[in-house]
Design a protein around this motif. Structure first.
Motif, mmCIF file in Angstrom:
data_model
loop_
_atom_site.group_PDB
_atom_site.id
_atom_site.type_symbol
_atom_site.label_atom_id
_atom_site.label_comp_id
_atom_site.label_asym_id
_atom_site.label_seq_id
_atom_site.Cartn_x
_atom_site.Cartn_y
_atom_site.Cartn_z
ATOM 1 N N SER A 84 0.851 -1.188 0.000
ATOM 2 C CA SER A 84 0.000 0.000 0.000
ATOM 3 C C SER A 84 0.888 1.240 0.000
ATOM 4 O O SER A 84 2.075 1.155 0.295
ATOM 5 C CB SER A 84 -0.927 0.000 1.213
ATOM 6 O OG SER A 84 -0.398 0.780 2.244
ATOM 7 N N PRO B 29 -0.837 -2.138 4.997
ATOM 8 C CA PRO B 29 -0.680 -3.566 4.707
ATOM 9 C C PRO B 29 -0.059 -3.871 3.345
ATOM 10 O O PRO B 29 0.158 -2.968 2.539
ATOM 11 C CB PRO B 29 -2.111 -4.069 4.748
ATOM 12 C CG PRO B 29 -2.964 -2.901 4.428
ATOM 13 C CD PRO B 29 -2.227 -1.696 4.915
ATOM 14 N N THR C 243 -6.645 -11.279 -4.337
ATOM 15 C CA THR C 243 -5.652 -10.426 -3.683
ATOM 16 C C THR C 243 -6.209 -9.950 -2.356
ATOM 17 O O THR C 243 -7.284 -9.353 -2.312
ATOM 18 C CB THR C 243 -5.308 -9.221 -4.570
ATOM 19 O OG1 THR C 243 -4.995 -9.704 -5.869
ATOM 20 C CG2 THR C 243 -4.118 -8.468 -4.009
ATOM 21 N N ILE C 244 -5.497 -10.240 -1.299
ATOM 22 C CA ILE C 244 -5.978 -9.923 0.050
ATOM 23 C C ILE C 244 -4.942 -9.044 0.745
ATOM 24 O O ILE C 244 -3.759 -9.375 0.780
ATOM 25 C CB ILE C 244 -6.145 -11.202 0.893
ATOM 26 C CG1 ILE C 244 -6.948 -12.265 0.158
ATOM 27 C CG2 ILE C 244 -6.761 -10.863 2.245
ATOM 28 C CD1 ILE C 244 -8.421 -12.014 0.075
ATOM 29 N N GLY C 245 -5.409 -7.919 1.292
ATOM 30 C CA GLY C 245 -4.524 -7.059 2.072
ATOM 31 C C GLY C 245 -4.419 -7.598 3.491
ATOM 32 O O GLY C 245 -5.428 -7.838 4.136
ATOM 33 N N ASP D 238 -2.932 -1.283 -10.094
ATOM 34 C CA ASP D 238 -2.628 -1.253 -8.659
ATOM 35 C C ASP D 238 -1.280 -0.620 -8.368
ATOM 36 O O ASP D 238 -1.138 0.114 -7.400
ATOM 37 C CB ASP D 238 -2.666 -2.675 -8.086
ATOM 38 C CG ASP D 238 -4.070 -3.068 -7.648
ATOM 39 O OD1 ASP D 238 -4.880 -2.145 -7.447
ATOM 40 O OD2 ASP D 238 -4.337 -4.264 -7.521
ATOM 41 N N PHE E 187 -7.067 0.416 1.343
ATOM 42 C CA PHE E 187 -5.752 -0.237 1.413
ATOM 43 C C PHE E 187 -4.653 0.803 1.701
ATOM 44 O O PHE E 187 -3.783 0.591 2.542
ATOM 45 C CB PHE E 187 -5.520 -0.928 0.065
ATOM 46 C CG PHE E 187 -4.286 -1.776 -0.029
ATOM 47 C CD1 PHE E 187 -4.077 -2.833 0.843
ATOM 48 C CD2 PHE E 187 -3.341 -1.530 -1.022
ATOM 49 C CE1 PHE E 187 -2.954 -3.628 0.728
ATOM 50 C CE2 PHE E 187 -2.215 -2.321 -1.143
ATOM 51 C CZ PHE E 187 -2.027 -3.368 -0.263
ATOM 52 N N LEU F 79 -8.436 -7.460 4.065
ATOM 53 C CA LEU F 79 -9.002 -6.487 3.134
ATOM 54 C C LEU F 79 -8.894 -7.062 1.739
ATOM 55 O O LEU F 79 -7.790 -7.232 1.228
ATOM 56 C CB LEU F 79 -8.204 -5.191 3.238
ATOM 57 C CG LEU F 79 -8.706 -4.008 2.453
ATOM 58 C CD1 LEU F 79 -9.918 -3.429 3.146
ATOM 59 C CD2 LEU F 79 -7.634 -2.956 2.375
ATOM 60 N N GLU F 80 -10.022 -7.391 1.156
ATOM 61 C CA GLU F 80 -9.943 -7.973 -0.170
ATOM 62 C C GLU F 80 -9.786 -6.881 -1.207
ATOM 63 O O GLU F 80 -10.424 -5.836 -1.126
ATOM 64 C CB GLU F 80 -11.187 -8.803 -0.468
ATOM 65 C CG GLU F 80 -10.893 -9.780 -1.586
ATOM 66 C CD GLU F 80 -12.122 -10.497 -2.118
ATOM 67 O OE1 GLU F 80 -13.093 -10.622 -1.370
ATOM 68 O OE2 GLU F 80 -12.075 -10.910 -3.283
ATOM 69 N N LEU F 81 -8.889 -7.090 -2.159
ATOM 70 C CA LEU F 81 -8.728 -6.146 -3.256
ATOM 71 C C LEU F 81 -9.284 -6.817 -4.511
ATOM 72 O O LEU F 81 -8.592 -7.551 -5.182
ATOM 73 C CB LEU F 81 -7.246 -5.812 -3.442
ATOM 74 C CG LEU F 81 -6.575 -5.183 -2.215
ATOM 75 C CD1 LEU F 81 -5.088 -5.084 -2.415
ATOM 76 C CD2 LEU F 81 -7.172 -3.831 -1.917
#
Lengths: 341, 477
Positions: free
Chosen positions: A307, A312, A321-323, B63, B167, B285-287
């Motif tokens: 980020s 994170p 994709t998971i933060g 991203d 995020f 946190l899902e992106l």
């Protein structure tokens, strides 16, 4: 009234309110704590302590009781007399023995205490340092029925978060197995089954070293003043005093776990690794969340993006994709070598 | 026979318990892990992934830009500022239309109609000047910005950009003990606090969600922006030459909004370390992948889900408020109306906080909607200071076309620069509107958290106005 004196009154009011309502140190919470420290609480604490002594085959007399409860010897004597009157303990030689009624009373308190600790560990985000003290208060308040209800909600646990067995509602408790870490010899291997949470300062240091029940240890060296062992690839040195707070189950086959686990938080952007597991220090909702996301042994994770502020980090896990924050990533053990082809 | 079975059942249970001890403390985890392990092994063998490389790379390219160290925050500020600017700039026009239709045109027609049918004065007062006018006011001020803001926000969400904002912002909110997604619910709160509270559903950790709910009120909602802008242009813009007045007053309003963000972070921090310390907390946190926004669907859902829904609730609450406002201004005890009694009685108390009785009364009877605070304040000021020739009669809310006229009324009511500043602070820090309070209750199902969300900001508001006032009086005399 002049603004100056009004201002002064305002400040005094704010300070006064803070003095009353401040969490943990304020008048209100001090009063609550004081009200809790009644005779009933001291009786139950003494009974619990004597039970613990019997369970561990240590002899405990008047002075140890007084020391453990932080009260004077006179007061401790009064409490022990009262317990005798109630038919819960009977004197034997220099020490005391619990009657059957005393045993079942003590087991009930211990059950409530350990269920509450387990509840705090799994269902709240209270810090591990606070579980024990909170449960010490709660064990005297919670009724048996309420404790059973909570136990049911969290899946009738059989161990508390320190590794202690929880007595059954019927009052069964397994025999005290395991040996003290300080009793092991060089070359022995074992699994930590329990870390004593009293006294607090020793417990906190052991926690700070990252030790937890379920961890495998391998004794590397034992000498007069210290004991050296490997736990998860890390070398740890303890004095016998600290080591005696740790109970281990001896393992027959000495599985030599010497390679240090790497943590997900150490994965650089673009790198891949295989998940080995989640640290037992990650509990409750957070643990279930990570499991739900697919953080299970064998999963391949890739660190994908950082980020804008560095934490994170976004990881590619099972196609999503998971933060994950750095702190949580520090609970996840990985192996970088397996996938570095 | 039966007895024998019973005994053996107990034996089995006790044996089971003993065996559970032997299994060790990680049983639960081992079972869960092995289920997942097995499932993923089967999936690995049988599920074939169609070359997903291309789409992943596209997402990754976007991203890398929107989360980059140097561009991440500027892009975010630019996009959010754009959304707010479009909302404010574009909402004025339809707001004016609706106001001229409902308030300037329809209201007199209704009044005359009622008179023609022979309604008694009090009935047309309660129904038309009270209930109708307050609903009309809320609709004209609230509907256009909501109808513009929410669809734009939803489009950004649908595209996949908003999770990236969460995020990027997470590290700031983590330090305050909150969740990165609170950045989103906070932004939503700038549109409407009730909608912001509903939006906290995206936060899947109980503790962080409560924090976001309680602190949402610190986002200046669109019912409060007009108040801030009006008071800032009168009292703060008036301090400098007319060339700078616009910029200075805009700066003051932005300053109040930023102060709100600051309070929201500080209160989050304090809550997460005191009352909410023990609540369970989990972060992830899902992106989601980017995708072209479905424009029509988004317009439809945000219009139905957010705009109409919130508007309907506001109308439901504004209607009784309108009646109440009309009644307090028109029911007389002795010489004075109820409103005047309250204003005279509370004035000395309000002065301690640099406010006045009119403001206190306006904030009490206008709890249902922040939009009607200023019209109520003007109406009450005219009543209590007995200004002749302004306004539309007791209990009839009004607004003046020119800022200078508004200033004249307020100055006649005894307002000073200090009153203006305190009103701006109090407008930021006071209880949420009743729609929001009701929504908080619906979302938390807890009287305790609803009470805390309601009274925490108002206590803070009084404290801050008090200290501002006393320090001001000490220094500026």
């Amino acid at each position: 009234m002049s603004p100056g004196s009004l201002l002064l009154i305002g400040v005094v009011v704010v300070v006064f309110l803070a003095w009353i309502f401040w969490p943990e140190k304020g008048l209100l919470s001090l009063l609550t704590k004081m009200r809790m420290n009644t005779l009933k609480v001291q009786l139950e604490d003494a009974l619990k302590f004597l039970f613990d002594c019997e369970y561990k085959n240590v002899s405990c007399g008047l002075h140890t009781v007084a020391g453990n409860l932080h009260i004077s010897s006179n007061k401790a004597a009064a409490i022990l007399d009262r317990l005798q009157e109630m038919g819960l303990i009977e004197p034997r030689n220099e020490t005391y023995q619990l009657t059957d009624a005393g045993k079942s009373y003590a087991l009930r308190i211990i059950r409530v205490h350990r269920i509450w600790e387990k509840y705090l560990a799994d269902e709240t985000s209270m810090d591990h340092k606070e579980w024990h003290n909170a449960a010490d208060l709660k064990e005297h308040q919670l009724s048996t029925e309420a404790a059973e209800k909570i136990a049911g909600q969290i899946g009738n646990p059989v161990f508390d978060p320190h590794g202690d067995p929880i007595p059954t509602a019927g009052g069964d408790l397994p025999l005290h197995l395991g040996v003290n870490l300080s009793a092991l010899k060089e070359g022995d291997a074992g699994r930590i089954s329990h870390i004593e949470d009293e006294p607090g300062y020793i417990y906190e240091q052991l926690m700070a070293l990252g030790l937890y029940p379920g961890m495998q240890v391998y004794i590397m060296d034992v000498s007069a003043g210290k004991i050296t062992f490997a736990a998860q690839g890390e070398e740890i040195v303890l004095t016998p005093l600290f080591a005696s707070a740790i109970t281990v189950e001896k393992l027959q086959e000495a599985v030599h776990v010497n390679n240090k686990y790497e943590l997900l938080s150490s994965l650089e952007i673009g790198e891949k690794a295989e998940v080995i597991g989640i640290s037992p220090n990650c509990r409750g909702q957070q643990r279930r969340r990570l499991l739900d996301l697919g953080i299970v042994p064998g999963t391949i994770v890739t660190a994908e993006i950082k980020s804008a502020s560095g934490d994170p980090v976004g990881y590619r896990i099972m196609g999503a994709t998971i933060g994950i924050r750095k702190k949580q990533a520090g609970f996840i053990f990985i192996n970088k070598k397996i996938v570095q082809v | 026979m039966e007895n024998k079975e019973k005994v053996s059942a107990e034996e089995i249970l006790s044996l089971a318990n003993t065996l559970r001890w032997d299994l060790g403390m990680n049983l639960h985890d081992t079972v869960t892990e092995s289920i997942y392990e097995g499932a993923s092994k089967i999936a690995k063998k049988t599920v074939r992934v169609k070359d997903e490389k291309s789409s992943v790379n596209w997402d990754l390219k976007i991203d890398k830009v929107v989360t980059s160290k140097w561009l991440g925050f500027p892009i975010m500020f630019f996009l959010l500022a754009l959304v707010f600017w479009i909302t404010v700039a574009a909402a004025n026009i339809p707001s004016g239309w609706i106001a001229s239709l409902l308030i300037d045109t329809l209201h007199p027609i209704l009044k005359n109609g009622a008179a023609a049918i022979g309604f008694p004065w009090w009935l047309s007062g309660v129904l038309i000047d009270g209930a109708y006018l307050s609903v009309a006011w809320v609709v004209s001020v609230m509907l256009p910005p909501m109808a513009i803001f929410f669809p734009m926000f939803t489009l950004l969400e649908d595209f996949g950009y908003l999770p990236r904002v969460a995020f990027n912002m997470d590290s700031l909110f983590r330090k305050a003990g909150a969740h990165g997604k609170q950045a989103l619910t906070m932004s939503m709160g700038f549109g409407c606090n009730a909608a912001g509270v509903v939006a906290t559903r995206v936060i899947d950790s109980p503790r962080e969600r409560l924090i976001a709910i309680i602190t949402n009120n610190f986002s200046l909602c669109n019912g409060r922006w007009p108040t801030q802008i009006l008071i800032a242009s009168i009292f703060i813009g008036g301090l400098v030459s007319s060339r700078w007045a616009g910029i200075v007053s805009a700066g003051a309003v932005v300053g109040v909004a930023v102060l709100g963000i600051f309070f929201s972070l500080v209160v989050s921090w304090a809550l997460s370390r005191s009352v909410l310390k023990g609540e369970a907390s989990a972060f992830s946190l899902e992106l989601p992948p980017y995708r072209p926004p479905r424009i029509l669907q988004t317009l439809y859902t945000s219009l139905i889900d957010r705009t109409i829904f919130v508007l309907w609730r506001a109308v439901v609450f504004a209607l009784p408020a309108g009646i109440l406002i009309w009644l307090v201004a028109n029911i007389h005890i002795g010489e004075l109306s109820l409103a005047e009694w309250f204003i005279n009685w509370s004035d000395p108390f309000a002065m301690l906080f640099g406010l006045n009785g009119v403001i206190l009364l306006a904030y009490i009877i206008a709890i249902p909607a922040n939009e009607i605070v200023i019209p109520t304040v003007l109406m009450l000021t005219v009543i209590s200071s007995g200004i002749a020739g302004v306004g539309a009669g007791d209990g009839v809310m009004f607004e003046l076309d020119s800022i200078a006229d508004t200033e004249r009324v307020l100055r006649a009511g005894g307002w000073t620069l200090l009153t203006g500043i305190n009103l701006m602070l109090f407008s930021l820090l006071h209880n949420p509107c009743s729609t929001t309070i009701y929504t908080i209750y619906k979302e938390t199902k807890s009287v305790k958290w609803t009470m805390i969300s309601t009274f925490l900001p108002i206590v803070m508001g009084f404290a801050i106005c008090f200290f501002t006032t006393q320090v001001w009086r000490l220094l500026v005399k």
